[in-house]
Design a protein around this motif. Structure first.
Motif, short mmCIF file in Angstrom:
data_model
loop_
_atom_site.label_atom_id
_atom_site.label_comp_id
_atom_site.label_asym_id
_atom_site.label_seq_id
_atom_site.Cartn_x
_atom_site.Cartn_y
_atom_site.Cartn_z
N GLY A 35 14.09 32.83 129.35
CA GLY A 35 15.38 33.45 129.06
C GLY A 35 15.42 34.86 129.60
O GLY A 35 14.43 35.36 130.15
N ARG A 36 16.56 35.51 129.48
CA ARG A 36 16.72 36.86 130.00
C ARG A 36 17.54 37.70 129.03
O ARG A 36 18.36 37.19 128.29
N LYS A 37 17.34 39.01 129.07
CA LYS A 37 18.21 39.93 128.32
C LYS A 37 19.63 39.80 128.85
O LYS A 37 19.82 39.53 130.04
N ARG A 82 -3.41 43.21 143.67
CA ARG A 82 -3.20 43.20 142.22
C ARG A 82 -2.67 41.86 141.72
O ARG A 82 -2.83 41.52 140.57
N PHE A 83 -2.01 41.10 142.63
CA PHE A 83 -1.35 39.87 142.21
C PHE A 83 -1.65 38.73 143.16
O PHE A 83 -1.90 38.94 144.34
N GLY A 84 -1.58 37.53 142.63
CA GLY A 84 -1.60 36.32 143.45
C GLY A 84 -0.33 35.54 143.18
O GLY A 84 0.38 35.78 142.21
N THR A 143 -4.23 30.68 133.96
CA THR A 143 -4.17 29.21 133.90
C THR A 143 -3.40 28.63 135.08
O THR A 143 -3.82 27.61 135.66
N PRO A 144 -2.25 29.23 135.49
CA PRO A 144 -1.54 28.66 136.64
C PRO A 144 -2.42 28.60 137.89
O PRO A 144 -2.35 27.65 138.67
N LEU A 145 -3.25 29.62 138.06
CA LEU A 145 -4.14 29.66 139.24
C LEU A 145 -5.18 28.54 139.17
O LEU A 145 -5.49 27.89 140.16
N SER A 201 5.82 27.74 142.14
CA SER A 201 4.98 28.94 142.27
C SER A 201 4.96 29.72 140.96
O SER A 201 5.85 29.58 140.13
N CYS A 202 3.92 30.53 140.82
CA CYS A 202 3.84 31.45 139.68
C CYS A 202 3.03 32.68 140.09
O CYS A 202 1.92 32.54 140.61
N PRO A 203 3.58 33.88 139.86
CA PRO A 203 2.75 35.07 140.07
C PRO A 203 1.65 35.11 139.02
O PRO A 203 1.88 34.71 137.87
N VAL A 204 0.48 35.60 139.40
CA VAL A 204 -0.57 35.87 138.42
C VAL A 204 -1.12 37.28 138.68
O VAL A 204 -1.21 37.72 139.82
N THR A 205 -1.46 37.94 137.59
CA THR A 205 -1.94 39.32 137.67
C THR A 205 -3.47 39.32 137.65
O THR A 205 -4.08 38.64 136.82
N PHE A 206 -4.06 40.12 138.53
CA PHE A 206 -5.50 40.35 138.48
C PHE A 206 -5.72 41.65 137.71
O PHE A 206 -5.68 42.74 138.30
N VAL A 223 6.50 27.92 137.87
CA VAL A 223 5.89 26.61 137.61
C VAL A 223 4.41 26.86 137.36
O VAL A 223 3.77 27.56 138.15
N ARG A 224 3.90 26.34 136.26
CA ARG A 224 2.48 26.59 135.93
C ARG A 224 1.63 25.32 135.95
O ARG A 224 0.43 25.39 135.80
N ASN A 225 2.27 24.17 136.10
CA ASN A 225 1.53 22.90 136.15
C ASN A 225 1.87 22.16 137.44
O ASN A 225 3.05 21.95 137.73
C1 LIG Z 1 4.44 40.96 138.38
C2 LIG Z 1 4.32 39.65 137.63
C3 LIG Z 1 3.08 39.29 137.10
C4 LIG Z 1 2.94 38.08 136.42
N1 LIG Z 1 1.71 37.71 135.94
C5 LIG Z 1 1.57 36.51 135.35
C6 LIG Z 1 0.27 36.07 134.91
O1 LIG Z 1 -0.72 36.76 135.03
N2 LIG Z 1 0.18 34.84 134.36
C7 LIG Z 1 1.28 34.02 134.20
O2 LIG Z 1 1.10 32.91 133.69
N3 LIG Z 1 2.51 34.41 134.58
C8 LIG Z 1 2.68 35.63 135.16
N4 LIG Z 1 3.92 36.03 135.59
C9 LIG Z 1 5.08 35.15 135.41
C10 LIG Z 1 6.05 35.68 134.34
O3 LIG Z 1 5.51 35.46 133.05
C11 LIG Z 1 7.41 34.95 134.53
O4 LIG Z 1 7.96 35.36 135.77
C12 LIG Z 1 8.40 35.32 133.45
O5 LIG Z 1 7.91 35.00 132.17
C13 LIG Z 1 9.72 34.57 133.67
O6 LIG Z 1 9.48 33.18 133.58
P1 LIG Z 1 10.55 32.12 134.12
O7 LIG Z 1 10.52 32.21 135.61
O8 LIG Z 1 10.06 30.77 133.63
O9 LIG Z 1 11.88 32.49 133.56
C14 LIG Z 1 4.07 37.23 136.25
C15 LIG Z 1 5.31 37.63 136.80
C16 LIG Z 1 5.42 38.80 137.48
C17 LIG Z 1 6.79 39.17 138.08
#
Ligand SMILES: Cc1cc2nc3c(=O)[nH]c(=O)nc-3n(C[C@H](O)[C@H](O)[C@H](O)COP(=O)(O)O)c2cc1C
Length: 175
Positions: free
Chosen positions: A160-162, A136-138, A72-74, A112-117, A18-20
């Motif tokens: 989507g997924r492979k 490395r991540f939030g 942006t999610p952060l 929630s959404c992971p973000v990379t530093f 979730v980004r919003n």
């Molecule tokens: C290790 C890791 C780092 C990620 N870093 C970012 C990021 O910096 N910014 C972001 O918007 N999403 C980030 N994501 C989210 C991925 O883009 C997302 O998990 C993937 O595209 C699948 O999206 P879905 O859950 O909507 O299917 C990260 C995910 C992981 C696992």
């Protein structure tokens, strides 16, 4: 056939970022429950070589957002958790910790959404994390805006997924 744990299976399979987020802080009750789920994550030799920084101060969030390229999610979220890898900790364990907290959050209605530093050293400086630790991540947290997940998925080229056939091998890795 999946009963009695079909709900758990669906939650694991259905987790999406979730980004919003709504413009309000998550409750302390939800935050504590998410952290508690993280605390119970298994780790190599049960060493729990991690710490978690809860970032809610707007200035700190803004400074952290400068440390990555896709943050942006952060910027949208009221809370970001930063799992810190202590010396001799494993990235594998940090991944499990993070996923458990994200799944627990989803179960509570928290997105929630992971973000990379990408500039990890900068993130560590912002957070006061020592050189021999990792940050490395939030994980951004917040209550999803209505329809945020679906809208995000439709917009994202990454959704989507492979198919399984593209990633599963039997007994040996053959390309
Ligand atoms: C290790 C890791 C780092 C990620 N870093 C970012 C990021 O910096 N910014 C972001 O918007 N999403 C980030 N994501 C989210 C991925 O883009 C997302 O998990 C993937 O595209 C699948 O999206 P879905 O859950 O909507 O299917 C990260 C995910 C992981 C696992």
């Amino acid at each position: 056939m999946l009963d009695p744990n079909a709900d758990v299976y669906e939650a694991v399979k259905g987790l999406r970022v979730v980004r919003n987020f709504e413009d309000r802080q998550i409750s302390e009750e939800h935050l504590d429950a998410i952290l508690e789920a993280g605390r119970w994550t298994g780790s190599s030799k049960n060493r729990q070589n991690w710490a978690i920084i809860v970032v809610q101060d707007p200035g700190q969030l803004e400074r952290l957002a400068e440390c990555g390229d896709f943050t942006t999610p952060l910027r949208n979220a009221p809370t970001t958790l930063v799992p810190v890898r202590l010396p001799e900790g494993y990235d594998w364990d940090l991944g499990r910790l993070s996923q458990n907290m994200m799944l627990a959050a989803a179960a509570l209605g928290v997105g929630s959404c992971p973000v990379t530093f990408h500039r990890e050293d900068d993130a560590k400086a912002v957070l006061g994390v020592a050189d021999d630790h990792g940050a490395r991540f939030g994980i951004t947290l917040g209550y999803p805006e209505p329809d945020a997940e679906r809208a995000g998925r439709e917009r994202s080229p990454l959704s989507g997924r492979k198919p399984l056939g593209a990633m599963i091998y039997r007994d040996r890795f053959e390309t």
